[in-house]
Design an enzyme around this catalytic site. Structure first.
Site, PDB file in Angstrom:
ATOM      1  N   ASP A  94       9.591 -10.316   7.590  1.00 15.47           N
ATOM      2  CA  ASP A  94       8.192 -10.901   7.549  1.00 15.47           C
ATOM      3  C   ASP A  94       7.914 -11.994   6.734  1.00 15.47           C
ATOM      4  O   ASP A  94       8.392 -12.048   5.535  1.00 15.47           O
ATOM      5  CB  ASP A  94       7.406  -9.515   6.945  1.00 15.47           C
ATOM      6  CG  ASP A  94       7.159  -8.465   7.815  1.00 15.47           C
ATOM      7  OD1 ASP A  94       8.191  -8.095   8.620  1.00 15.47           O
ATOM      8  OD2 ASP A  94       6.226  -7.762   7.500  1.00 15.47           O
TER       9      ASP A  94
ATOM     10  N   LYS B 263       0.822  -7.160  14.149  1.00 11.99           N
ATOM     11  CA  LYS B 263       0.739  -6.197  12.932  1.00 11.99           C
ATOM     12  C   LYS B 263      -0.453  -6.452  11.864  1.00 11.99           C
ATOM     13  O   LYS B 263      -0.302  -7.551  11.152  1.00 11.99           O
ATOM     14  CB  LYS B 263       2.101  -6.383  12.251  1.00 11.99           C
ATOM     15  CG  LYS B 263       2.081  -5.668  10.890  1.00 11.99           C
ATOM     16  CD  LYS B 263       3.263  -5.716   9.990  1.00 11.99           C
ATOM     17  CE  LYS B 263       3.321  -5.114   8.912  1.00 11.99           C
ATOM     18  NZ  LYS B 263       4.811  -5.123   8.042  1.00 11.99           N
TER      19      LYS B 263
ATOM     20  N   LYS C 207       1.392 -11.340  12.326  1.00 10.90           N
ATOM     21  CA  LYS C 207       1.018 -10.489  11.357  1.00 10.90           C
ATOM     22  C   LYS C 207      -0.415 -11.103  10.508  1.00 10.90           C
ATOM     23  O   LYS C 207      -0.260 -12.082  10.358  1.00 10.90           O
ATOM     24  CB  LYS C 207       1.918 -10.153  10.337  1.00 10.90           C
ATOM     25  CG  LYS C 207       1.707  -9.102   9.339  1.00 10.90           C
ATOM     26  CD  LYS C 207       2.967  -8.953   8.416  1.00 10.90           C
ATOM     27  CE  LYS C 207       2.732  -8.250   7.313  1.00 10.90           C
ATOM     28  NZ  LYS C 207       3.892  -8.013   6.343  1.00 10.90           N
TER      29      LYS C 207
END
Lengths: 308, 286
Positions: A145, A244, A208
């Site tokens: 991430d 996400k 995300k």
């Protein structure tokens, strides 16, 4: 689409080609979808799906190997009293804890996700970021991430943002890349949409919303805009990108609203943990409590669920 | 020109706010002389859920206050009730009481609050102890609040009933979610407005008017409720609730035919019903 190699000019063209977002309409749409009544059976299966889509997360300065191992056992067996619930999708930790998580998870199928690139600020040179990613991958992370450089984005240096994503993607190797836009710092939904376009062009597997360190974190309107960006990207290139939302999703009720949004925007092809994840820590217990409430008819208390 | 009636909507009191029932239901409460009808919100399962949630988050903070402070707040409730005498007497008369009975009910309610206010910083001395043990230790037992107490008042004395049960519960640091059943809950509703202005923190007392038959079992089944006070409930329902309460081992008290004017209705032992004894060992000497 982006011409290769990218230039400042081609990035500007890409950003300009992104349609503007009607903020009021986005809010109206999520409000309307959020009001749907969902019947008990569907709710139960939705909640199980939420567990299977969860990136169970701990990203704190006080994280210890013990805490990470505890989180891993919770992820593999969310409710110790029963075996029929799915495992979570991944455990999300800082790079220092990848090895611990890897060892604790064994062959359970739960993935190890790690934040990297000087999370959460990302205010460091590209070399350091890339090294951070390489080390995380070497330590055994299945998913990375990364955070984008919001400073550069807001200053209009889209090329820098884009090239960093490219470089990080290259450093990821086989690991999946999730690109955190930190929408709470981008200011407008238009910016969210633009940043989504840049991230997808840069090779993100997932986009995300947030680090969870900035408020507001994930919200429904932001998620809708990002899902719409994914839909457009899919229509133009045929490529599927995952989504996400992370941070601030604490109740089972909220999580179901996200699933409704997902289903209505991208459809059933995206309804699995391959394409959708929740980044959360306290959400899991609320989902477990709701499942038990639906099954027993007794409102539940946190006293009877493990703390993670 | 004649004025249009301005009537007040009787609402539920949940987590410090006056809300209509989530279910949208109301029921009619008729004045005893048939002169008028008031519509009262009829609480639902989800209202109870919300009340328990609010009450839970209020509980720790309430228990952390000093006994002295809790006593002051109970006294404050009594002060404001006394000041609003006329309102309360009017509600009690509406419920069909005689003038004398209504005055007596109010007097007893106010006095009882003042009486329990006095206990706030004293019950721990009475129910706590320094236990003699063999060994160089202090062994101290002290009462701590049980936590969140659900109270079901089926068809009890409209004002004195609720005061008599709620005061000893909250004085030790518990919070209460109270279901008020019965045909004439108007005095209890007047009490909510006193609670809201008497420095009682939001969530410490929640009052939900409705059907005890429907709401009692929800409270008895709720896993986040630590104790259950069943007052004036018919035996079959009380037995069912007691059974349901066993799931998470709630502390249960059942008072089948409460006589609130009796001397026994006011006792430090009622405070003791909703506390847990914690015993600690501490080394003595050097």
């Amino acid at each position: 689409m982006l011409t290769q190699p990218a230039t400042t000019q081609s990035l500007r063209t890409l950003v300009r080609s992104v349609p503007t977002v009607d903020e009021v309409a986005a809010k109206e749409r999520v409000a309307a979808l959020g009001k749907r009544s969902i019947k008990k059976e569907s709710k139960l299966s939705a909640l199980r799906m939420v567990i299977s889509m969860m990136d169970l997360t701990t990203l704190e300065g006080k994280d210890t190997p013990g805490k990470v191992r505890q989180l891993c056992s919770k992820g593999m067996r969310p409710d110790p009293t029963r075996q029929d619930l799915p495992t979570v999708a991944a455990i999300c930790v800082y790079p220092a804890h990848i090895a611990t998580a890897r060892a604790a998870l064994g062959d359970s199928g739960v993935k190890v996700a790690s934040v990297a690139t000087y999370f959460p600020s990302g205010q460091v040179s590209l070399e350091v970021k890339v090294d951070d990613v390489r080390e995380a991958v070497k330590a055994g992370a299945d998913e990375i991430d990364m955070v984008i450089d919001r400073g550069a984005f807001l200053a209009g240096d889209y090329l820098k943002v884009f090239e960093e994503i490219l470089a990080v993607r290259a450093a990821c190797g086989d690991a999946h890349l999730k690109v955190i836009l930190e929408t709470g710092e981008l200011g407008t939904l238009d910016n969210v949409r633009r940043a989504s376009a840049i991230a997808m062009a840069g090779g993100a597997h997932f986009i995300k919303t947030s680090t969870g360190k900035v408020s507001p974190a994930a919200t429904l309107p932001v998620t809708l805009v990002m899902l719409e960006a994914i839909r457009e990207h899919h229509a133009a290139t045929g490529e599927m990108i995952g989504m996400k939302p992370a941070g601030g999703i604490r109740t089972a009720k909220d999580s179901i609203k996200y699933l409704v949004l997902l289903s209505e925007t991208l459809g059933s092809a995206w309804m699995s943990n391959e394409w959708f994840r929740f980044g959360a820590s306290s959400l899991l217990n609320d989902v477990l409590m709701q499942i038990r409430w639906l099954e027993t008819g007794r409102y539940q208390s946190p006293d009877y669920f493990t703390k993670d | 020109m004649s004025r249009i009636d301005v009537r007040k909507t009787a609402k539920l009191y949940i987590n410090g706010a006056f809300v209509r029932s989530e279910s949208g239901r109301v029921y009619s409460v008729e004045h005893a002389d048939g002169s008028a009808v008031v519509r009262v919100s009829q609480g639902s399962r989800k209202d109870l859920r919300d009340a328990v949630r609010g009450s839970r988050s209020a509980q720790t903070g309430w228990a952390e206050r000093t006994g002295y402070n809790r006593g002051q707040i109970l006294y404050r409730i009594a002060e404001i009730m006394e000041e609003r005498r006329d309102t309360f007497v009017d509600r009690l008369l509406t419920g069909g009481m005689s003038d004398d009975a209504a005055e007596a009910e109010l007097d007893a309610s106010v006095d009882r609050l003042v009486w329990y206010a006095g206990w706030a910083d004293k019950f721990a001395q009475v129910f706590g102890n320094l236990n003699p043990v063999a060994g160089p230790f202090f062994n101290i037992s002290a009462p701590e609040p049980t936590g969140l107490v659900g109270v079901v008042l089926a068809d009890a004395s409209p004002l004195l009933g609720i005061v008599s049960r709620v005061a000893p519960i909250i004085v030790s640091g518990n919070t209460a979610v109270v279901v008020v059943g019965g045909p004439r809950p108007l005095a209890s509703i007047a009490l909510t407005e006193v609670l809201a202005t008497a420095d009682v923190p939001a969530g410490v007392v929640n009052i939900i008017t409705g059907d005890a038959q429907e709401l009692g079992p929800v409270l008895a089944n709720h896993m986040d409720v630590n104790a259950l006070d069943i007052v004036g409930v018919e035996p079959t329902l009380a037995a069912a609730m007691t059974r349901d309460a066993a799931e998470n081992v709630k502390r249960v008290t059942v008072e089948a035919e409460p006589q609130f004017m009796d001397e026994a209705a006011q006792s430090p032992y009622i405070i003791a019903k909703f506390v847990e004894t914690k015993t600690v060992w501490h080394p003595k000497g050097v």
